[in-house]
Scaffold this motif. Structure first.
Motif, PDB file in Angstrom:
ATOM      1  N   GLY A  63       0.815  -1.216   0.000  1.00 41.13           N
ATOM      2  CA  GLY A  63       0.000   0.000   0.000  1.00 41.13           C
ATOM      3  C   GLY A  63       0.850   1.269   0.000  1.00 41.13           C
ATOM      4  N   VAL A  64       1.906   1.272   0.812  1.00 39.60           N
ATOM      5  CA  VAL A  64       2.805   2.431   0.861  1.00 39.60           C
ATOM      6  C   VAL A  64       3.500   2.614  -0.484  1.00 39.60           C
ATOM      7  N   PHE A  65       3.947   1.519  -1.088  1.00 44.97           N
ATOM      8  CA  PHE A  65       4.594   1.578  -2.396  1.00 44.97           C
ATOM      9  C   PHE A  65       3.637   2.113  -3.457  1.00 44.97           C
ATOM     10  N   THR A  66       2.397   1.617  -3.446  1.00 47.79           N
ATOM     11  CA  THR A  66       1.401   2.065  -4.422  1.00 47.79           C
ATOM     12  C   THR A  66       1.084   3.540  -4.253  1.00 47.79           C
ATOM     13  N   ALA A  67       0.909   3.972  -3.009  1.00 51.33           N
ATOM     14  CA  ALA A  67       0.639   5.386  -2.741  1.00 51.33           C
ATOM     15  C   ALA A  67       1.822   6.258  -3.169  1.00 51.33           C
ATOM     16  N   GLY A  68       3.014   5.810  -2.895  1.00 53.53           N
ATOM     17  CA  GLY A  68       4.199   6.568  -3.315  1.00 53.53           C
ATOM     18  C   GLY A  68       4.342   6.641  -4.822  1.00 53.53           C
ATOM     19  N   THR A  69       3.952   5.580  -5.503  1.00 56.67           N
ATOM     20  CA  THR A  69       4.029   5.562  -6.962  1.00 56.67           C
ATOM     21  C   THR A  69       3.016   6.521  -7.583  1.00 56.67           C
TER      22      THR A  69
END
Length: 70
Positions: A63-69
């Motif tokens: 989720g953090v990776f997706t939000a950062g992307t």
């Protein structure tokens, strides 16, 4: 896998030097930065997996990776 990733970056150093118009010494910092980041993240990942559960930690990380992307 870490050894394979480092080997791949070593092979890419000449291409990175040409693309970015830099010196080999400066591009070597890419490899150094990657290894430093891995050295910090890998133990933290193991600790957090033990602490909150690997499945939950994976979902949070994704989720953090997706939000950062985004």
């Amino acid at each position: 896998v870490a050894i394979l990733n480092n080997s791949l970056i070593n092979v890419a150093i000449p291409k990175l030097t040409n693309v970015f118009g830099s010196t080999t010494d400066r591009i070597q910092w890419v490899l150094t930065g990657y290894m430093l980041a891995s050295g910090v993240i890998i133990p933290i990942s193991g600790y957090m997996g033990d602490r909150i559960g690997y499945k939950k930690f994976f979902i949070i990380s994704l989720g953090v990776f997706t939000a950062g992307t985004l």
